[in-house]
Structures are given as structure tokens and as C-alpha cells.
Design a protein around this motif. Structure first.
Motif, PDB file in Angstrom:
ATOM      1  N   LEU A 109       0.798  -1.221   0.000  1.00 39.03           N
ATOM      2  CA  LEU A 109       0.000   0.000   0.000  1.00 39.03           C
ATOM      3  C   LEU A 109       0.834   1.277   0.000  1.00 39.03           C
ATOM      4  O   LEU A 109       0.322   2.347  -0.330  1.00 39.03           O
ATOM      5  CB  LEU A 109      -0.941   0.003   1.214  1.00 39.03           C
ATOM      6  CG  LEU A 109      -2.052  -1.043   1.214  1.00 39.03           C
ATOM      7  CD1 LEU A 109      -2.841  -0.985   2.513  1.00 39.03           C
ATOM      8  CD2 LEU A 109      -2.970  -0.864   0.013  1.00 39.03           C
ATOM      9  N   MET A 110       2.100   1.151   0.396  1.00 40.53           N
ATOM     10  CA  MET A 110       2.914   2.361   0.529  1.00 40.53           C
ATOM     11  C   MET A 110       3.885   2.552  -0.639  1.00 40.53           C
ATOM     12  O   MET A 110       4.884   3.238  -0.521  1.00 40.53           O
ATOM     13  CB  MET A 110       3.696   2.347   1.846  1.00 40.53           C
ATOM     14  CG  MET A 110       4.792   1.300   1.911  1.00 40.53           C
ATOM     15  SD  MET A 110       5.679   1.352   3.482  1.00 40.53           S
ATOM     16  CE  MET A 110       6.402   2.971   3.425  1.00 40.53           C
ATOM     17  N   ARG A 111       3.566   1.958  -1.783  1.00 35.74           N
ATOM     18  CA  ARG A 111       4.476   2.062  -2.925  1.00 35.74           C
ATOM     19  C   ARG A 111       4.880   3.507  -3.156  1.00 35.74           C
ATOM     20  O   ARG A 111       4.044   4.408  -3.246  1.00 35.74           O
ATOM     21  CB  ARG A 111       3.829   1.501  -4.183  1.00 35.74           C
ATOM     22  CG  ARG A 111       4.747   1.620  -5.394  1.00 35.74           C
ATOM     23  CD  ARG A 111       4.225   0.872  -6.591  1.00 35.74           C
ATOM     24  NE  ARG A 111       5.159   0.998  -7.709  1.00 35.74           N
ATOM     25  CZ  ARG A 111       5.024   0.374  -8.864  1.00 35.74           C
ATOM     26  NH1 ARG A 111       4.015  -0.440  -9.047  1.00 35.74           N
ATOM     27  NH2 ARG A 111       5.903   0.542  -9.820  1.00 35.74           N
ATOM     28  N   ALA A 112       6.182   3.717  -3.260  1.00 34.25           N
ATOM     29  CA  ALA A 112       6.714   5.076  -3.347  1.00 34.25           C
ATOM     30  C   ALA A 112       6.440   5.728  -4.705  1.00 34.25           C
ATOM     31  O   ALA A 112       6.194   6.917  -4.798  1.00 34.25           O
ATOM     32  CB  ALA A 112       8.219   5.068  -3.070  1.00 34.25           C
ATOM     33  N   GLY A 113       6.525   4.921  -5.753  1.00 38.41           N
ATOM     34  CA  GLY A 113       6.263   5.447  -7.077  1.00 38.41           C
ATOM     35  C   GLY A 113       7.469   6.088  -7.737  1.00 38.41           C
ATOM     36  O   GLY A 113       7.418   6.468  -8.905  1.00 38.41           O
ATOM     37  N   ASP A 114       8.566   6.259  -7.000  1.00 43.46           N
ATOM     38  CA  ASP A 114       9.777   6.801  -7.612  1.00 43.46           C
ATOM     39  C   ASP A 114      10.950   5.918  -7.221  1.00 43.46           C
ATOM     40  O   ASP A 114      10.809   4.974  -6.474  1.00 43.46           O
ATOM     41  CB  ASP A 114      10.037   8.244  -7.182  1.00 43.46           C
ATOM     42  CG  ASP A 114      10.041   8.386  -5.662  1.00 43.46           C
ATOM     43  OD1 ASP A 114       9.956   7.344  -4.972  1.00 43.46           O
ATOM     44  OD2 ASP A 114      10.130   9.528  -5.176  1.00 43.46           O
ATOM     45  N   GLY A 115      12.097   6.230  -7.720  1.00 52.40           N
ATOM     46  CA  GLY A 115      13.247   5.383  -7.456  1.00 52.40           C
ATOM     47  C   GLY A 115      13.276   4.216  -8.431  1.00 52.40           C
ATOM     48  O   GLY A 115      12.431   4.084  -9.311  1.00 52.40           O
ATOM     49  N   ALA A 116      14.276   3.364  -8.269  1.00 53.03           N
ATOM     50  CA  ALA A 116      14.435   2.229  -9.169  1.00 53.03           C
ATOM     51  C   ALA A 116      14.403   0.930  -8.380  1.00 53.03           C
ATOM     52  O   ALA A 116      14.791   0.885  -7.226  1.00 53.03           O
ATOM     53  CB  ALA A 116      15.764   2.349  -9.928  1.00 53.03           C
ATOM     54  N   GLY A 117      13.966  -0.132  -9.070  1.00 57.59           N
ATOM     55  CA  GLY A 117      13.991  -1.453  -8.459  1.00 57.59           C
ATOM     56  C   GLY A 117      13.195  -1.508  -7.169  1.00 57.59           C
ATOM     57  O   GLY A 117      12.047  -1.068  -7.096  1.00 57.59           O
ATOM     58  N   PHE A 118      13.825  -2.062  -6.127  1.00 60.76           N
ATOM     59  CA  PHE A 118      13.159  -2.241  -4.840  1.00 60.76           C
ATOM     60  C   PHE A 118      12.671  -0.903  -4.276  1.00 60.76           C
ATOM     61  O   PHE A 118      11.622  -0.831  -3.642  1.00 60.76           O
ATOM     62  CB  PHE A 118      14.109  -2.877  -3.829  1.00 60.76           C
ATOM     63  CG  PHE A 118      14.688  -4.193  -4.254  1.00 60.76           C
ATOM     64  CD1 PHE A 118      13.988  -5.036  -5.092  1.00 60.76           C
ATOM     65  CD2 PHE A 118      15.945  -4.576  -3.819  1.00 60.76           C
ATOM     66  CE1 PHE A 118      14.514  -6.259  -5.497  1.00 60.76           C
ATOM     67  CE2 PHE A 118      16.490  -5.786  -4.207  1.00 60.76           C
ATOM     68  CZ  PHE A 118      15.779  -6.626  -5.052  1.00 60.76           C
TER      69      PHE A 118
END
Length: 356
Positions: free
Chosen positions: A118-127
């Protein structure tokens, strides 16, 4: 610890001490024969030296239907479980886990996995597209450190109660040698124990334990090396196949998964009345959790470039979180208490040799 469990263990130990047929079976029996009377602390120490290999039960002439009705593996398993519950910080969590092990494990794994999803960040790469590195550290650092601090407090109380003295390197070395070789699962004559084979000897449990131990250590080395690369070499995860974390992590995950699967199979074949039932259920739940940590870690690596990476990451982190949080209350704690018991046993042997 309940008076009934200690009283019953004392009754059986006094009969064993008079017989002494099993004197060379494991670390527990030399400790038994060094004593003439058994204080509560002595019984706790002997219970934590016992590895429940069950060879003494199948060799014993005083088991049921004899009127003595000895079942030393079960009696010591009950004392051992109650000692872990008593030393746990807080103690109530140890009792809750042994009472509802599967439910507690499932709630922690699935609950934390849902939070990650539920807390998917939506930015960054991979994990880190699912959970930012800073958030991961903020959650898992206390989830790792606080349970191990609680376990250290419990072992300290155990050490004080069994009369432990200042530890020297030679005592730790002696205990480490027995632990690395799993000597107390090799039987009195090196033929193995009787855990799943009844009156037959087998090295299976010893080898399964070694797979789990070395698999866990390799996985820990993988995590440690990844942390070093992240902070000191500015090389964040994920890592390629030919990297130090993967060189440790993939073999470690395979060994951990195979060892836990093998151990679960052995437990399914073992005679249930030779153990303490609450701890047997809790042990099975913990071994399943540990195996799932290894399996989900391998799945995460296999799925990292696919749409399945997110669910795999959530389940893996949920399993790791549950493993950390439950450390002081599961069979993970048994390693600490049994190692402390072996160190104390080395001290007692040395003192006895010096007095002779």
C-alpha cells in the motif's frame, strides 16, 4: 517456570543419574552425572543442553509400560520451553507465540506485506520504487536491534540463574566447536540421533541443521555486504549476479530453503509424544517462516525485472520483518540459550578438571 514441569524433570533425572546407561549420549548426560542433587537452575541448564535427539528414550529400559514411565526428552523439552518463556522480554509474548504460533506468524507476514504493497513510493528504481531506502532502514533497523536486545537481556538472566562466571575465549571456542560440528546431534557413538528414525540412527537432522545454519549465515553475510556497498561504495541494490551480495545470498537462500524443507519433513516423521507439544508446533511454524524467507528471497531475485517483483518484495519483507520481531520468542532464541548452556558447560568441566 511451573513447579510441575521442574518436579517431573527432577524425578526423571534422579532415576537417570542412578542408572547412567546413557552417560555418553550427548552434553546433557555428563552434566547429569556430575551432580548428586538437582536444583532448579541445574535442571534449566540440563534442559538447554538437551537437543531432543531422543536416543536416550529408545535406549531406556524404564520407559512406559515400566512403572517409572520415563520420557526424558519430553520432560526436558517442557522445561526448556518454559525457561525460554520466562526469560523472554516481555514474557507474555513468548507465551503468546507458543500458544498461537501459526496465527501470529501469518498476521505479521501478511500484515507487513500489505503495508509494503500500500505504501508504494512510485519513484526510485527497483526495490526502492516500492519502499524508499530511508523508510526501509527506519523500519528494519529497530525491528532487528530491539528484538536482539530483548534476547540479550533474556540470555543474561539465564546466565545469572545458572551460575555463569566471566567468560573466557577458551570457553567460547569449546562451545563454538560443538555448535559448528552439531556434535550433540551425532549420537553417543557418532552414528546420529533417533529424531525421525525411532530406534534406528540417522544423521539427517544433523545435516538439515547444518544446511539451515550455514544458509542463514550466508544470507546474513549477503545483507551485511550489501549494506557496506550501499553506504561505503555508493552502490545501492539491486546487484547483478556476479556481485558479492549475490555470491553469498543465492547459495545461502538455496541452503536455507533446502534445510528448512528437509527439517519440516523430518518433523513430520518424528514421534510427537517425545516432545513438548506447544514448542513443537511453534518450532514447525518458525522453521516454515525461516524457509519462506529463503524461498521468497530467491523468488524476488528471479522476478526483479518483471511485474511480479512488487508482490514478491512485499512478501519477502513481510517474512523478514516477522523473523526479526519474533526472534526472542521462537526457536531462533534456542540457538542463543543452547550456546550459552554449552559455554557454561565448558566452564563447569574446566572447574571440575582443576579441582581433580
Amino acid at each position: 517456570m511451573s513447579t510441575d514441569a521442574v518436579t517431573e524433570a527432577r524425578r526423571q533425572l534422579e532415576i537417570c543419574n542412578a542408572c547412567r546407561y546413557c552417560e555418553g549420549y550427548c552434553s546433557a548426560f555428563p552434566a547429569i552425572t556430575r551432580l548428586r542433587a538437582f536444583a532448579d537452575a541445574d535442571i534449566t541448564q540440563i534442559a538447554n543442553l538437551c537437543h531432543n535427539c531422543r536416543g536416550c528414550y529408545y535406549a531406556c529400559q524404564y520407559t512406559a509400560p515400566h512403572e517409572f514411565d520415563l520420557n526424558l526428552p519430553a520432560a526436558l523439552a517442557t522445561v526448556r520451553r518454559e525457561s525460554w518463556e520466562e526469560y523472554a522480554v516481555p514474557a507474555v509474548l513468548g507465551r503468546v507465540f507458543h500458544t498461537r504460533a501459526w496465527a501470529v506468524t501469518a498476521v505479521l507476514v501478511l500484515g507487513f506485506a500489505l503495508i509494503v504493497a500500500l505504501m508504494r513510493a512510485g519513484d526510485g528504481a527497483g526495490f526502492y520504487a516500492w519502499m524508499p531506502h530511508s523508510v526501509m532502514v527506519a523500519i528494519f533497523a529497530p525491528a532487528f536491534l530491539l528484538p536482539f536486545a530483548a534476547l540479550a537481556l533474556g540470555v543474561r538472566r539465564y546466565w545469572r540463574d545458572v551460575g555463569g562466571t566471566p567468560v573466557r575465549w577458551r570457553h567460547v571456542a569449546a562451545a563454538s566447536k560443538r555448535t559448528a560440528r552439531m556434535a550433540d546431534l551425532s549420537g553417543g557413538h557418532g552414528e546420529g540421533c533417533n529424531f525421525e528414525q525411532g530406534e534406528r540412527f540417522s544423521q539427517s537432522r544433523r545435516y538439515a541443521h547444518q544446511l539451515i545454519l550455514w544458509g542463514f549465515l550466508l544470507c546474513f553475510a549477503s545483507t551485511t555486504s550489501g549494506t557496506i556497498l550501499h553506504y561505503l561504495a555508493d552502490a545501492p541494490a539491486p546487484y547483478p549476479l556476479w556481485s558479492i551480495p549475490k555470491a553469498f545470498g543465492i547459495p545461502g537462500g538455496i541452503l536455507l530453503t533446502l534445510g528448512c524443507g528437509w527439517m519440516l519433513w523430518l518433523k513430520s516423521r518424528a514421534d510427537g509424544h517425545l516432545s513438548d507439544q506447544p514448542s513443537a508446533r511453534a518450532d514447525t511454524a518458525f522453521v516454515a517462516l525461516l524457509g519462506f524467507v529463503g524461498l521468497s528471497g530467491l523468488a524476488l531475485y528471479a522476478l526483479r525485472d518483471t511485474g511480479g517483483m512488487g508482490p514478491a518484495l512485499a512478501l519477502h519483507l513481510g517474512a523478514v520483518f516477522a523473523l526479526f520481531v519474533l526472534t526472542p520468542y521462537t526457536k531462533m532464541a534456542h540457538g542463543a540459550y543452547r550456546f550459552a548452556a554449552l559455554v557454561r558447560d565448558a566452564q563447569v568441566k574446566e572447574a571440575q578438571a582443576q579441582a581433580a
